[in-house]
Design a protein around this motif. Structure first.
Motif, PDB file in Angstrom:
ATOM      1  N   ALA A   1     -46.642  52.701 -39.259  1.00 16.23           N
ATOM      2  CA  ALA A   1     -46.350  53.985 -38.634  1.00 16.23           C
ATOM      3  C   ALA A   1     -45.017  54.543 -39.107  1.00 16.23           C
ATOM      4  O   ALA A   1     -44.146  53.821 -39.599  1.00 16.23           O
ATOM      5  CB  ALA A   1     -46.334  53.846 -37.125  1.00 16.23           C
ATOM      6  N   ALA A   2     -44.903  55.856 -38.960  1.00 18.83           N
ATOM      7  CA  ALA A   2     -43.625  56.527 -39.150  1.00 18.83           C
ATOM      8  C   ALA A   2     -43.158  56.996 -37.780  1.00 18.83           C
ATOM      9  O   ALA A   2     -43.910  57.653 -37.064  1.00 18.83           O
ATOM     10  CB  ALA A   2     -43.777  57.715 -40.087  1.00 18.83           C
ATOM     11  N   ALA A   3     -41.967  56.621 -37.441  1.00 19.34           N
ATOM     12  CA  ALA A   3     -41.418  57.050 -36.158  1.00 19.34           C
ATOM     13  C   ALA A   3     -40.481  58.216 -36.404  1.00 19.34           C
ATOM     14  O   ALA A   3     -39.623  58.163 -37.287  1.00 19.34           O
ATOM     15  CB  ALA A   3     -40.685  55.896 -35.506  1.00 19.34           C
TER      16      ALA A   3
ATOM     17  N   TYR B   1     -43.674  67.941 -36.343  1.00 21.50           N
ATOM     18  CA  TYR B   1     -42.439  67.310 -35.856  1.00 21.50           C
ATOM     19  C   TYR B   1     -41.305  67.528 -36.855  1.00 21.50           C
ATOM     20  O   TYR B   1     -40.196  67.887 -36.505  1.00 21.50           O
ATOM     21  CB  TYR B   1     -42.664  65.812 -35.646  1.00 21.50           C
ATOM     22  N   GLY B   2     -41.636  67.299 -38.117  1.00 27.02           N
ATOM     23  CA  GLY B   2     -40.608  67.425 -39.139  1.00 27.02           C
ATOM     24  C   GLY B   2     -40.169  68.861 -39.356  1.00 27.02           C
ATOM     25  O   GLY B   2     -39.016  69.124 -39.656  1.00 27.02           O
ATOM     26  N   PHE B   3     -41.089  69.782 -39.165  1.00 20.74           N
ATOM     27  CA  PHE B   3     -40.766  71.181 -39.443  1.00 20.74           C
ATOM     28  C   PHE B   3     -39.943  71.813 -38.329  1.00 20.74           C
ATOM     29  O   PHE B   3     -39.066  72.633 -38.581  1.00 20.74           O
ATOM     30  CB  PHE B   3     -42.064  71.976 -39.657  1.00 20.74           C
TER      31      PHE B   3
ATOM     32  N   PHE C   1     -46.485  58.450 -35.926  1.00 16.32           N
ATOM     33  CA  PHE C   1     -47.630  59.012 -36.651  1.00 16.32           C
ATOM     34  C   PHE C   1     -48.082  58.000 -37.692  1.00 16.32           C
ATOM     35  O   PHE C   1     -47.263  57.215 -38.195  1.00 16.32           O
ATOM     36  CB  PHE C   1     -47.242  60.316 -37.348  1.00 16.32           C
ATOM     37  N   PRO C   2     -49.380  57.993 -38.004  1.00 20.29           N
ATOM     38  CA  PRO C   2     -49.843  57.088 -39.064  1.00 20.29           C
ATOM     39  C   PRO C   2     -49.060  57.366 -40.337  1.00 20.29           C
ATOM     40  O   PRO C   2     -48.738  58.516 -40.644  1.00 20.29           O
ATOM     41  CB  PRO C   2     -51.322  57.474 -39.246  1.00 20.29           C
ATOM     42  N   ILE C   3     -48.783  56.343 -41.072  1.00 19.46           N
ATOM     43  CA  ILE C   3     -47.847  56.491 -42.182  1.00 19.46           C
ATOM     44  C   ILE C   3     -48.404  57.367 -43.306  1.00 19.46           C
ATOM     45  O   ILE C   3     -47.679  58.097 -43.968  1.00 19.46           O
ATOM     46  CB  ILE C   3     -47.425  55.104 -42.700  1.00 19.46           C
ATOM     47  N   GLU C   4     -49.714  57.341 -43.507  1.00 20.08           N
ATOM     48  CA  GLU C   4     -50.316  58.136 -44.590  1.00 20.08           C
ATOM     49  C   GLU C   4     -50.063  59.623 -44.341  1.00 20.08           C
ATOM     50  O   GLU C   4     -49.720  60.373 -45.236  1.00 20.08           O
ATOM     51  CB  GLU C   4     -51.835  57.908 -44.692  1.00 20.08           C
TER      52      GLU C   4
ATOM     53  N   GLN D   1     -36.341  59.674 -39.539  1.00 23.57           N
ATOM     54  CA  GLN D   1     -37.628  59.010 -39.729  1.00 23.57           C
ATOM     55  C   GLN D   1     -37.455  57.524 -40.010  1.00 23.57           C
ATOM     56  O   GLN D   1     -36.582  57.124 -40.768  1.00 23.57           O
ATOM     57  CB  GLN D   1     -38.375  59.671 -40.903  1.00 23.57           C
ATOM     58  N   LEU D   2     -38.287  56.725 -39.341  1.00 23.22           N
ATOM     59  CA  LEU D   2     -38.291  55.279 -39.544  1.00 23.22           C
ATOM     60  C   LEU D   2     -39.700  54.861 -39.919  1.00 23.22           C
ATOM     61  O   LEU D   2     -40.657  55.194 -39.220  1.00 23.22           O
ATOM     62  CB  LEU D   2     -37.892  54.566 -38.245  1.00 23.22           C
ATOM     63  N   PHE D   3     -39.852  54.149 -41.017  1.00 26.36           N
ATOM     64  CA  PHE D   3     -41.178  53.704 -41.435  1.00 26.36           C
ATOM     65  C   PHE D   3     -41.268  52.193 -41.233  1.00 26.36           C
ATOM     66  O   PHE D   3     -40.322  51.474 -41.520  1.00 26.36           O
ATOM     67  CB  PHE D   3     -41.410  54.027 -42.916  1.00 26.36           C
TER      68      PHE D   3
END
Lengths: 355, 279, 295
Positions: free
Chosen positions: A271-273, A234-236, A347-350, A242-244
């Motif tokens: 989560a990270a949105a 997603y980031g690439f 996505f899971p934050i880790e 991004q929201l954590f």
């Protein structure tokens, strides 16, 4: 020819360039290996070509094990990033090289060599530079000659290492569509390496996203863009906000505010949105969403880009909207607004923390 | 991504070329060199010590190393000037001067030796003017110095020159734009950038001078204790069939050579790090 | 008018661009005077003196010195020694450069250093080591004399000493060149189906030919001009083991100055040719090896 790599692992000293990579390349497809630099994509390409040997794993050509086959016998066409044209030979001799070094029995006659080289030079639309030195050509011309040279040995696979990396933006675009046409004409299984997402999405039938020596996702350009399999993908691909935070009852608690989740997917607690700039709405008045201050308003053609910073911790956000909507909004610099995502991926934050 | 061991398989010839290289070096260099150290073991430690500290030997070290240091220092100063002139200034004949800098590399040392002697001898080209002033060069330690300057000059020029060519004038312009005077710019920007190369050139010139023989013996006069260089002592001992003695002195020089080689290597690595382009 | 104005602007701007890095007049004058003066006295003058002294007693003396049988035999021996040593070191240089520039292996730095050794070891020691191995009292001395083989005070010794002193030149020239060129073109050739030899002859060699030529020329100049190392192993037997530089020494020590300088002038000519070839090669190399764009 179809290609399969199985459990490929490669280390350079302590650095793991590839870890247990397994991949199938279908016959006749144009596939992009996409990822940031150092992700192992070029190493994988060189292993397929036989220019590098894997520590573990196999390379199969048409189901046949080619791991031990010497690069000379693999019948691959390889286009080097900096073309590697033989600088002391004319363009014609460069293209003819692969034919001239064949064992005497298989070597075509001079007339046949001439015919085939000129045909290839016609194909890449550069017959008129046949007698020049490669040093006299422009970057785009060198690129096309490198391709003609690779095709001269009638390869079963065409491998291209950052084929447009050394070209300027305009030539890059032209060559991109030209290469696509050429592929549609020849239908040779082709794999190219790139770090440019736009190039991969525009050109390839299939995109393989790689990161840190592993495969993140395989899919058609539409699939990988619309349904990214991981935070990294997603980031690439494209820009994102991004929201954590913590997920509770359909809301994400972040930056001292609550954001309604547009989707009801099962999500991790922390989560990270990820939100695309065009999926972030600017609203005024009371309601949910992240309070942010307008820092800069930029207009780029028909689009406007707003740069904002969160009221709580100055985290940067980016919003894209049609110019028309911007004038309707009548934003002013320094104004505080709410940012409301209309679509997002969680996505899971880790996982998200280490893209 | 230079795939070290993997590329071995792609580009053929690794075993052949490395094997040949190592075998050649072993036969030509390593085996004969070990002979030097084995030969010295013929002598007892006391004998060895007596050989290498004999007054004549000690005097020759003083001359050889002293003159070599001085010659390298002089070359560092004038070599820097020449490199600077060749890179930064244009003057008639610049290309010819640039080409002729290599002369000491290409001119046989014996030729240089007799030519320098013809210049500085009492009735020589320059000697005839210097002699009345009481300046004696040929057949004195000064003559040794002159010969060592001749053979060492290109080392300094040729190490400094490429670094100076790569040194973008942008840095100097930046310094100037920040208000530095020309002198300050040179002192704080240019000289520090050139220093590793200059030191390398100095070391190379020194190493070459220490071992030099051909150009020196003609002009030195070779008077024991005064103008006799160490390599000549080795030759003299050899001619007297004093192999052990010659080898003892040679082993001293060899150790110095190895140390210099190591120092030069470290210096060159330094040059590559600091003077190289940021890429 | 417009033309004048624009020209003035141009002149002014280029002056300004240079003025920041322009040295003051006194500095230019000092550097040029001292640097070029030093050059003239220490490099140019010795060269001029060789030729002037050679012809001081007229052309006939000059010619007589060169056609003298001893001079002829010295010239012959020098040519023979170079004709053996240079090809040996050519093969060594190419081989060493290939191994060092194209691969990584443990001990590579040590090997590279070892190749530099003759630059810091005195030529006298280079001669000495062969005397210790092959001389009458050397390791193989008695075996050699039993079999009636002469190495020291004979041609083989001269060749060995010459090889030692000159082996770095070709390798030293090629290693940086081949490292800078990388292996892309070789890899491309192999992918296209070329064998190792085909790759070397058709791709590598044409790319390094100028550097190789210069290395060979330099190697040859040193081989023909070597004095110290050869002096130790030669024995100075006139007409038999005298090379040109040794012949120069003998003539000089016999006060036959004009003859000594006559033979020396041939060697000086060789040096000039070497330097000329170097300048030529550098010009050609910089023209043909222009890196392909975008590196």
């Amino acid at each position: 020819m179809s290609i399969r790599v199985e459990g490929i692992t490669k280390h350079f000293g302590q650095f793991a360039a590839l870890s247990d990579v397994t991949l199938d390349f279908d016959k006749g497809k144009l596939v992009a290996l996409l990822g940031p630099s150092g992700c192992g994509k070029t190493t994988l390409l060189r292993i397929i070509a036989g220019l590098e040997t894997a520590d573990h794993g196999r390379v199969l050509f048409d189901e046949e094990d080619a791991t031990e086959r010497h690069v000379r016998e693999r019948q691959v066409g390889f286009v080097f990033q900096h073309y590697a044209l033989f600088r002391h030979m004319s363009v014609f001799e460069n293209v003819a090289f692969g034919l001239r070094v064949k064992p005497r029995k298989e070597r075509p006659g001079e007339a046949e060599i001439r015919r085939r080289v000129m045909k290839l030079l016609d194909l890449v639309q550069l017959a008129w530079v046949a007698d020049r030195s490669p040093l006299q050509l422009s970057g785009g011309q060198r690129q096309r000659i490198a391709l003609a040279r690779a095709l001269a040995v009638e390869p079963q696979v065409l491998l291209l290492d950052e084929p447009f990396g050394a070209l300027d933006a305009k030539v890059r675009k032209e060559l991109r569509s030209w290469l696509r046409q050429l592929h549609d004409e020849l239908h040779v299984t082709s794999i190219f390496v790139t770090h440019d997402q736009e190039e991969a999405l525009e050109l390839a039938d299939e995109v393989v996203l790689m990161n840190r020596g592993r495969i993140e996702q395989i899919g058609s350009p539409t699939e990988v863009y619309t349904a990214p399999a991981s935070a990294f993908v997603y980031g690439f691909l494209g820009s994102s906000n991004q929201l954590f935070g913590e997920v509770k009852d359909g809301y994400l608690d972040t930056l001292g505010a609550r954001v309604a989740l547009p989707t009801r997917e099962t999500v991790p607690q922390r989560a990270a949105a990820f939100v695309r700039p065009h999926d972030l709405h600017i609203e005024r008045g009371e309601g949910h969403g992240v309070p942010a201050t307008v820092r800069r308003i930029l207009t780029l053609g028909a689009l406007a880009r707003i740069e904002l910073s969160a009221v709580q911790d100055s985290r940067a956000f980016e919003v894209e909207l049609p110019l028309r909507d911007l004038s309707a909004l009548a934003l002013t610099q320094g104004e505080t607004v709410r940012l409301v995502p209309t679509a997002m991926r969680l996505f899971p934050i880790e996982e998200a923390a280490s893209p | 991504m230079a795939g070290a061991y993997a590329n071995r398989k792609v580009l053929p010839g690794f075993k052949l070329t490395l094997g040949f290289t190592v075998a050649y070096l072993s036969l030509i260099v390593l085996v004969p060199l070990t002979a030097v150290f084995l030969k010295t073991s013929v002598l007892t430690a006391d004998q060895f010590w007596a050989q290498i500290t004999a007054p004549r030997a000690m005097a020759s070290y003083r001359l050889t190393f002293g003159a070599s240091l001085l010659a390298a220092a002089i070359n560092a100063v004038f070599g820097l000037m020449l490199a600077w002139a060749l890179v930064r200034y244009s003057f008639p004949g610049r290309k010819i001067v640039d080409a002729l800098i290599d002369l000491p590399f290409a001119l046989p040392t014996a030729v240089a030796g007799i030519s320098l002697t013809a210049i500085y001898a009492k009735n020589g080209w320059l000697g005839q003017f210097l002699e009345p002033l009481g300046i004696k060069i040929a057949f004195t330690p000064v003559g040794v110095l002159v010969a060592l300057i001749f053979i060492g000059l290109p080392f300094v020029v040729r190490t400094v020159q490429p670094i100076l060519e790569d040194l973008d004038t942008e840095y100097e312009e930046a310094a100037a734009s920040l208000g530095a005077s020309r002198w300050e710019t040179l002192r704080r920007v240019v000289i520090p950038a050139l220093f590793p190369a200059l030191l390398t050139g100095f070391a190379l010139a020194f190493a070459r001078a220490v071992g030099e023989y051909g150009s020196v013996i003609f002009i030195a006069g070779n008077m024991p204790l005064i103008s006799e260089i160490t390599p000549l002592i080795i030759i003299t001992k050899l001619e007297q069939y004093d192999y052990a003695g010659a080898t003892a002195i040679a082993s001293v020089m060899l150790v110095v050579s190895f140390v210099l080689l190591l120092v030069i290597n470290l210096l060159q690595a330094w040059v590559a790090r600091s003077g190289g382009k940021e890429s | 008018m417009a033309g004048t104005v624009s020209r003035m602007n141009k002149g002014e701007s280029s002056f300004q661009a240079r003025s920041a890095t322009r040295d003051p007049f006194w500095m230019r004058a000092t550097i040029l005077t001292l640097g070029l003066g030093f050059f003239a006295i220490f490099l140019l003058l010795p060269l001029v003196v060789v030729f002037a002294e050679a012809f001081r007693k007229g052309f006939e003396t000059y010619w007589a010195a060169l056609v003298d049988p001893d001079a002829q035999s010295a010239i012959r021996l020098t040519l023979i020694a170079a004709a053996i040593a240079v090809p040996m070191n050519l093969v060594f240089g190419v081989s060493a450069a290939w191994a060092i520039a194209k691969y990584n292996f443990p001990g590579k730095a040590f090997l590279t250093t070892l190749i530099d050794l003759p630059f810091s070891v005195s030529p006298v020691i280079a001669g000495l080591i062969y005397v210790l191995v092959f001389g009458a009292q050397g390791w193989f001395g008695s075996w050699l004399s039993d079999h009636d083989i002469k190495v020291i005070f004979a041609v083989p010794g001269i060749v060995l000493a010459t090889v030692f002193v000159t082996f770095p030149f070709v390798a030293r020239e090629l290693i940086p060149l081949m490292e800078a060129q990388g292996s892309d073109e070789e890899e491309a050739a192999i992918v296209l189906g070329a064998s190792g030899w085909q790759t070397f002859w058709r791709v590598t060699l044409p790319n390094i030919k100028w550097g190789l030529l210069y290395g060979v020329i330099l190697c040859n100049a040193r081989a023909m001009g070597e004095f110290g190392a050869v002096s130790v192993v030669s024995g100075h037997i006139r007409g038999q083991t005298n090379t040109m530089p040794l012949h120069v020494e003998i003539l000089y020590n016999e006060y036959q100055f004009a003859a000594a300088f006559a033979v020396a002038s041939l060697l000086a000519l060789l040096a000039l040719v070497t330097i000329a070839v170097k300048s030529l090669v550098e010009g050609l190399a910089s023209r043909t090896s222009t890196r392909e764009g975008g590196r």
